[in-house]
Design an enzyme around this catalytic site. Structure first.
Site: not given
Ligand code: DGL
Length: 267
Positions: A9-10, A41-42, A72-74, A151, A183-185
């Site tokens: 993940d990011s 990463y978003g 990571c979704n992005t 976070e 998104c993971t969060h």
């Molecule tokens: N992990 C990223 C996602 O799931 C979220 C955090 C980021 O912007 O890197 O898209």
């Protein structure tokens, strides 16, 4: 000899995916990499996200993994085809499982997607949903402030509800019955989101969705021996460890920093 499953993940958010996989696959060895030096990463461009994702995948491939989970979704929304060129092992992103779960859940075929700017811009979820359910009407919104709220550990702060209201009120007007937490969060804010959207809207958690999906493609090799965990980050182990212990309700035993940047070049 067991080979591990790699997850990247990011940053720390992918631990929601790690947690769901650990719960479903207690016997698997897992290696997690969080790119904490380069998160988020978003807001970054697709080229940069692809470059980072390829480097992350290379690091995990060097560890001899048997499958790669792009938590990571992005990254999942733009980099999967490039990652698949690196290796023949299964590579699974969160978009397909999340979309499948959304299509199964919706009754009125009106689906909301929330994610980072990169994920929403890519339209990866809406394309994957429409492939499975062409008559679906999909509404997408980027919710960039959700990541720093999580976070910061402010999921239960009043500001979390205000931000949820701000981002999601236009979505509610669209009469969606399913909302993908793309998104993971976001699963860490699901209690606030559910409270705001109401019980009639089903939340799809991409962490749970990918773990269910994995059960179908990864045969269980249960040998009675619990799997091991290794965690790596590219920066700031101490901050990662603090947030990780909140997400996982336990402390990390093995956390190391790695450098991925073998070469830099000018475009
Ligand atoms: N992990 C990223 C996602 O799931 C979220 C955090 C980021 O912007 O890197 O898209």
């Amino acid at each position: 000899m067991k080979k591990p499953i790699g997850i990247f993940d990011s940053g720390v958010g992918g631990l929601t995916v790690y947690k769901a996989i650990r719960r479903s696959f207690p016997e698997e060895d897992l290696i997690y990499f969080g790119d904490t030096a380069r998160v988020p990463y978003g807001p970054k461009s697709p080229n940069t996200i692809i470059e980072y994702s390829v480097q992350n995948a290379r690091f995990l491939l060097q560890q001899g993994i048997k499958a790669l989970i792009v938590a990571c979704n992005t990254s999942s929304s733009v980099a999967l085809p490039y990652l698949k060129e690196l290796t023949d092992i299964p590579i699974i992103g969160v978009i397909e499982p999340g979309s499948e779960a959304a299509v199964k859940s919706t009754k009125n075929k009106r689906i909301g997607i929330i994610g980072t700017e990169g994920t929403v811009r890519s339209e990866a979820y809406s394309k994957a949903i429409k492939l499975r359910l062409p008559e679906a009407v999909v509404f997408s919104t980027a919710c960039p402030l959700f990541v720093p709220i999580v976070e910061e550990g402010w999921q239960d702060h009043k500001i979390a509800l205000q931000v949820v209201e701000e981002y999601l009120s236009p979505m509610l007007d669209k009469k969606i019955d399913t909302l993908v937490l793309g998104c993971t969060h976001y699963p860490l804010l699901s209690h606030v989101i559910q409270k705001y959207v109401g019980d009639d809207v089903c939340l799809v958690d991409s962490a749970d969705a990918i773990s269910e999906y994995l059960k179908n493609i990864l045969p269980s090799e249960y040998d009675g021996i619990l799997g091991t965990d290794k965690f790596f980050v590219s920066d700031n182990e101490a901050k990662f460890a603090v947030i990780a212990s909140r997400i996982l309700d336990s402390n990390l035993n093995t956390l190391k920093r790695v450098r991925l940047f073998e070469s830099w070049f000018i475009d």
